[in-house]
Write a protein that holds these residues in place. Structure first.
Motif, PDB file in Angstrom:
ATOM      1  N   ALA A  97       0.844  -1.159  -0.047  1.00 50.14           N
ATOM      2  CA  ALA A  97       0.172  -0.010   0.009  1.00 50.14           C
ATOM      3  C   ALA A  97       0.972   1.343   0.071  1.00 50.14           C
ATOM      4  O   ALA A  97       0.330   2.288  -0.645  1.00 50.14           O
ATOM      5  CB  ALA A  97      -0.890   0.029   1.176  1.00 50.14           C
ATOM      6  N   LEU A  98       2.044   1.306   0.847  1.00 55.80           N
ATOM      7  CA  LEU A  98       2.819   2.349   0.853  1.00 55.80           C
ATOM      8  C   LEU A  98       3.436   2.666  -0.730  1.00 55.80           C
ATOM      9  O   LEU A  98       3.703   4.031  -0.934  1.00 55.80           O
ATOM     10  CB  LEU A  98       4.148   2.083   1.810  1.00 55.80           C
ATOM     11  CG  LEU A  98       3.742   2.273   3.152  1.00 55.80           C
ATOM     12  CD1 LEU A  98       4.837   1.793   4.234  1.00 55.80           C
ATOM     13  CD2 LEU A  98       3.600   3.893   3.651  1.00 55.80           C
ATOM     14  N   ILE A  99       3.433   1.676  -1.433  1.00 53.75           N
ATOM     15  CA  ILE A  99       3.972   2.010  -2.774  1.00 53.75           C
ATOM     16  C   ILE A  99       3.137   2.465  -3.729  1.00 53.75           C
ATOM     17  O   ILE A  99       3.258   3.237  -4.560  1.00 53.75           O
ATOM     18  CB  ILE A  99       4.667   0.533  -3.338  1.00 53.75           C
ATOM     19  CG1 ILE A  99       5.805   0.301  -2.705  1.00 53.75           C
ATOM     20  CG2 ILE A  99       5.098   0.740  -4.897  1.00 53.75           C
ATOM     21  CD1 ILE A  99       6.585  -1.392  -3.072  1.00 53.75           C
ATOM     22  N   ILE A 100       1.658   1.989  -3.462  1.00 54.68           N
ATOM     23  CA  ILE A 100       0.704   2.362  -4.345  1.00 54.68           C
ATOM     24  C   ILE A 100       0.266   3.784  -4.077  1.00 54.68           C
ATOM     25  O   ILE A 100      -0.073   4.790  -4.908  1.00 54.68           O
ATOM     26  CB  ILE A 100      -0.481   1.477  -4.015  1.00 54.68           C
ATOM     27  CG1 ILE A 100      -0.025   0.064  -4.653  1.00 54.68           C
ATOM     28  CG2 ILE A 100      -1.787   2.251  -4.838  1.00 54.68           C
ATOM     29  CD1 ILE A 100      -1.097  -0.773  -4.305  1.00 54.68           C
ATOM     30  N   MET A 101       0.254   4.246  -2.619  1.00 51.52           N
ATOM     31  CA  MET A 101      -0.284   5.580  -2.186  1.00 51.52           C
ATOM     32  C   MET A 101       0.134   6.784  -2.924  1.00 51.52           C
ATOM     33  O   MET A 101      -0.654   7.464  -3.726  1.00 51.52           O
ATOM     34  CB  MET A 101       0.060   5.660  -0.776  1.00 51.52           C
ATOM     35  CG  MET A 101      -0.466   7.074  -0.092  1.00 51.52           C
ATOM     36  SD  MET A 101      -2.251   6.930  -0.097  1.00 51.52           S
ATOM     37  CE  MET A 101      -2.858   8.378   0.770  1.00 51.52           C
ATOM     38  N   PRO A 102       1.537   7.020  -3.165  1.00 51.85           N
ATOM     39  CA  PRO A 102       2.171   8.260  -4.059  1.00 51.85           C
ATOM     40  C   PRO A 102       1.973   8.248  -5.383  1.00 51.85           C
ATOM     41  O   PRO A 102       2.092   9.144  -5.842  1.00 51.85           O
ATOM     42  CB  PRO A 102       3.501   8.258  -3.564  1.00 51.85           C
ATOM     43  CG  PRO A 102       3.679   7.052  -3.458  1.00 51.85           C
ATOM     44  CD  PRO A 102       2.554   6.326  -2.626  1.00 51.85           C
ATOM     45  N   ASN A 103       1.442   6.843  -5.853  1.00 48.25           N
ATOM     46  CA  ASN A 103       1.293   6.857  -7.443  1.00 48.25           C
ATOM     47  C   ASN A 103      -0.213   6.810  -7.789  1.00 48.25           C
ATOM     48  O   ASN A 103      -0.814   6.598  -8.748  1.00 48.25           O
ATOM     49  CB  ASN A 103       1.720   5.663  -8.051  1.00 48.25           C
ATOM     50  CG  ASN A 103       3.432   5.421  -7.811  1.00 48.25           C
ATOM     51  OD1 ASN A 103       3.949   6.395  -8.529  1.00 48.25           O
ATOM     52  ND2 ASN A 103       4.042   4.841  -6.932  1.00 48.25           N
ATOM     53  N   SER A 104      -1.050   7.240  -6.651  1.00 52.54           N
ATOM     54  CA  SER A 104      -2.542   7.200  -7.019  1.00 52.54           C
ATOM     55  C   SER A 104      -2.866   8.429  -7.916  1.00 52.54           C
ATOM     56  O   SER A 104      -2.516   9.395  -8.135  1.00 52.54           O
ATOM     57  CB  SER A 104      -3.187   7.533  -5.858  1.00 52.54           C
ATOM     58  OG  SER A 104      -3.088   6.942  -4.602  1.00 52.54           O
ATOM     59  N   TYR A 154       8.470   4.875  -1.056  1.00 54.41           N
ATOM     60  CA  TYR A 154       9.181   3.696  -1.471  1.00 54.41           C
ATOM     61  C   TYR A 154      10.039   3.073  -0.324  1.00 54.41           C
ATOM     62  O   TYR A 154      10.514   1.805  -0.018  1.00 54.41           O
ATOM     63  CB  TYR A 154       9.924   3.720  -2.773  1.00 54.41           C
ATOM     64  CG  TYR A 154       9.136   4.135  -4.080  1.00 54.41           C
ATOM     65  CD1 TYR A 154       7.622   3.995  -4.042  1.00 54.41           C
ATOM     66  CD2 TYR A 154       9.798   5.056  -4.815  1.00 54.41           C
ATOM     67  CE1 TYR A 154       6.884   4.237  -5.061  1.00 54.41           C
ATOM     68  CE2 TYR A 154       9.007   5.457  -6.158  1.00 54.41           C
ATOM     69  CZ  TYR A 154       7.725   4.934  -6.050  1.00 54.41           C
ATOM     70  OH  TYR A 154       6.971   5.489  -7.318  1.00 54.41           O
ATOM     71  N   VAL A 155      10.944   3.968   0.181  1.00 58.71           N
ATOM     72  CA  VAL A 155      11.865   3.850   1.259  1.00 58.71           C
ATOM     73  C   VAL A 155      11.131   3.411   2.529  1.00 58.71           C
ATOM     74  O   VAL A 155      11.367   2.585   3.213  1.00 58.71           O
ATOM     75  CB  VAL A 155      12.774   5.078   1.649  1.00 58.71           C
ATOM     76  CG1 VAL A 155      13.641   4.758   2.844  1.00 58.71           C
ATOM     77  CG2 VAL A 155      13.826   5.150   0.536  1.00 58.71           C
ATOM     78  N   GLY A 156      10.015   3.970   2.509  1.00 58.06           N
ATOM     79  CA  GLY A 156       9.253   3.593   4.178  1.00 58.06           C
ATOM     80  C   GLY A 156       8.702   2.250   3.755  1.00 58.06           C
ATOM     81  O   GLY A 156       8.670   1.315   4.864  1.00 58.06           O
ATOM     82  N   ALA A 157       8.256   1.661   2.481  1.00 59.96           N
ATOM     83  CA  ALA A 157       7.882   0.187   2.426  1.00 59.96           C
ATOM     84  C   ALA A 157       8.929  -0.706   2.686  1.00 59.96           C
ATOM     85  O   ALA A 157       8.649  -1.815   3.390  1.00 59.96           O
ATOM     86  CB  ALA A 157       7.376   0.291   0.900  1.00 59.96           C
ATOM     87  N   LEU A 158       9.943  -0.389   2.363  1.00 59.56           N
ATOM     88  CA  LEU A 158      11.308  -1.549   2.634  1.00 59.56           C
ATOM     89  C   LEU A 158      11.539  -1.288   4.011  1.00 59.56           C
ATOM     90  O   LEU A 158      11.669  -2.409   4.520  1.00 59.56           O
ATOM     91  CB  LEU A 158      12.424  -0.807   1.573  1.00 59.56           C
ATOM     92  CG  LEU A 158      13.909  -1.690   1.995  1.00 59.56           C
ATOM     93  CD1 LEU A 158      13.646  -3.016   1.483  1.00 59.56           C
ATOM     94  CD2 LEU A 158      14.876  -1.074   1.219  1.00 59.56           C
TER      95      LEU A 158
END
Length: 510
Positions: free
Chosen positions: A100-107, A194-198
């Motif tokens: 979800a963290l990867i998807i959020m800023p690409n909404s 992206y960094v947060g997801a990792l």
């Protein structure tokens, strides 16, 4: 691992054992910090109306209201020889939240961002809720304040880095956009997520693989499952009456809101009342059929029979988290409009202000990381109640001070007070609560305790926008003032809490 019952006195753990079992919170806070500091910015960039920000945010608390008690209930009843009790939930939540963290800023659209927030918050809650019960499972009462403080330390450290990531990518790594089109999420914000997801996935898995849980013994297995006798405190008719009263209040509010043509987000309050009213009514029907062991019935009955200390702390939590939610929703809008004097999301002033807010959020979490290590010492020399009162008063004063500041650099001082309060909110109430809970229901009651984090967020999301637009001409700096007053009031309510460990220490001293 040695055979230790969760209901028996547990051995003291070493510093590094407590470190490992708490390390996952570093990743969890990466997710929460990025969400709290950047979600309003993403919504505004995608065309969201500032007046409706609180309404857009409702996905997060509503998800928590539904997910947390269910996860707590089932994590109490989970056991796997290899994965344990809480760790399967840590892992599942980490995987889903990272996606979800990867998807959020690409909404690509506002409605997708709101839906992603819903999924992201649910996933973070799946990991986070069992972590609170984890301390009660693994540590003796004498180490629980330390255990929750260690969690607060990692929350602070994780949030420092995560909140500062947009500023770091822009000012240190030079990842910026020369021109931003309408609806375009800045590149530095994307890389932060992206960094947060990792980080989320890696840190949670560290705890999953480095910590072993105590297996339940036969006695505890019976206590937490079907072999214990049913104790009936309230009749089915009592539950039905409560349910019908709540539904009647809900209906009356709907009629009032409709006839007065009030803001649509106020109807969310009606939805919460309807949810609880329907739950009580449905539970009463099951009980009339003698289906007391039904999982849904047990959840409702245990909610009705909360320990007294938990009820007292519920009021403290309500006003504390009402203040925090006001801060998370409106700090960006308040700072950019009140101090940077811009509401244009494509302007340099607005984005400078928004990046500064991210750094301020990093700052208060840094203060929290340090304060978390000091709070146990202050609690030892005063009391946990007095420590929480002092900390919340510092936080309330910090939020109110936003109104009087014109130089954004001075907001750092405001955030020192907020950081002290944040460290205490994440540790002291849980330490006071854990000693009052039955071991076999630790996860469930920790999930229920989160109701008093979620419900104030729903209330804040429902009424803050209405209050500010109606009484303060949509000047969102006043949302922070309301939040500051709420936090100070929460501190005063600490004085009525009965801390079981404090009472026992006084009796032993006597």
């Amino acid at each position: 691992m040695e055979k230790v019952s969760l209901s028996s006195e547990k051995p003291r753990l070493s510093f590094w054992q407590i470190w490992n079992m708490s390390f996952g919170f570093l990743g969890i806070q990466f997710g929460f910090a990025l969400q709290n500091a950047n979600t309003s910015r993403i919504f505004e960039t995608l065309g969201g109306d500032t007046k409706n920000l609180a309404f857009y945010w409702l996905a997060a608390p509503v998800t928590g209201l539904l997910v947390q008690p269910i996860i707590g209930y089932y994590s109490d009843r989970t056991w796997h020889p290899k994965w344990g009790r809480r760790r399967p939930f840590f892992a599942i939540g980490a995987i889903l939240a990272s996606i979800a963290l990867i998807i959020m800023p690409n909404s690509p659209a506002l409605w997708i961002a709101i839906g992603t927030l819903w999924i992201m918050d649910a996933s973070i809650n799946i990991s986070m809720e069992p972590f609170r019960a984890f301390v009660g499972d693994m540590l003796p009462p004498s180490q629980r304040t330390t255990g929750f403080a260690m969690q607060s330390f990692f929350i602070g450290v994780g949030a420092v880095v995560a909140s500062a990531l947009p500023w770091i990518f822009a000012n240190i790594f030079g990842i910026t956009d020369d021109v931003l089109a309408e609806g375009q999420i800045p590149t530095n914000v994307k890389w932060s997520f992206y960094v947060g997801a990792l980080a989320f996935f890696t840190a949670v898995m560290w705890t999953v693989f480095s910590t072993k849980e105590y297996p339940p013994d036969e006695e505890e297995h019976h206590e937490s499952h079907k072999d214990q006798p049913i104790v009936i405190r309230y009749s089915p008719n009592t539950y039905m009456t409560i349910g019908l009263v709540l539904l009647a209040i809900c209906a009356a509010l709907i009629i009032w809101f409709y006839t007065q043509d009030l803001e649509p987000q106020l109807y969310v309050l009606c939805g919460v009342l309807a949810l609880f009213g329907f739950a009580y009514f449905l539970a009463s029907l099951f009980m009339k059929k003698n289906r007391y062991r039904n999982g849904f019935v047990q959840i409702v009955r245990d909610f009705q029979n909360m320990p007294k200390t938990m009820i007292q702390l519920a009021f403290v939590q309500f006003f504390s988290w009402f203040a925090l939610f006001a801060m998370w929703i409106y700090t960006t809008s308040a700072v950019t409009s009140h101090i940077y004097l811009s509401t244009d999301t494509t302007s340099l002033a607005y984005n400078d202000g928004a990046d500064w807010v991210s750094l301020l959020f990093s700052g208060y979490n840094g203060v929290a990381a340090i304060a978390a290590l000091l709070l146990p010492y202050l609690a030892r020399y005063t009391s946990r109640r007095m420590t929480h009162l002092i900390a919340l008063s510092c936080g309330g004063a910090g939020l109110i001070s936003f109104y009087f500041i014109t130089d954004p650099n001075w907001l750092i001082l405001s955030m020192v007070g907020v950081g002290i309060a944040w460290a205490s909110i994440l540790s002291i109430p849980y330490a006071m609560l854990s000693s009052s809970l039955p071991a076999q229901k630790m996860g469930y009651y920790m999930g229920i305790f989160n109701f008093f984090i979620v419900i104030p967020q729903i209330v804040a999301a429902s009424i803050l926008g209405f209050l500010v637009s109606t009484f303060f001409n949509s000047e969102f700096i006043y949302a922070l003032i309301i939040g500051g007053g709420s936090m100070i009031f929460a501190g005063l309510l600490c004085l009525i809490v009965k801390d079981k460990d404090e009472v026992l220490m006084k009796e032993n001293a006597a």
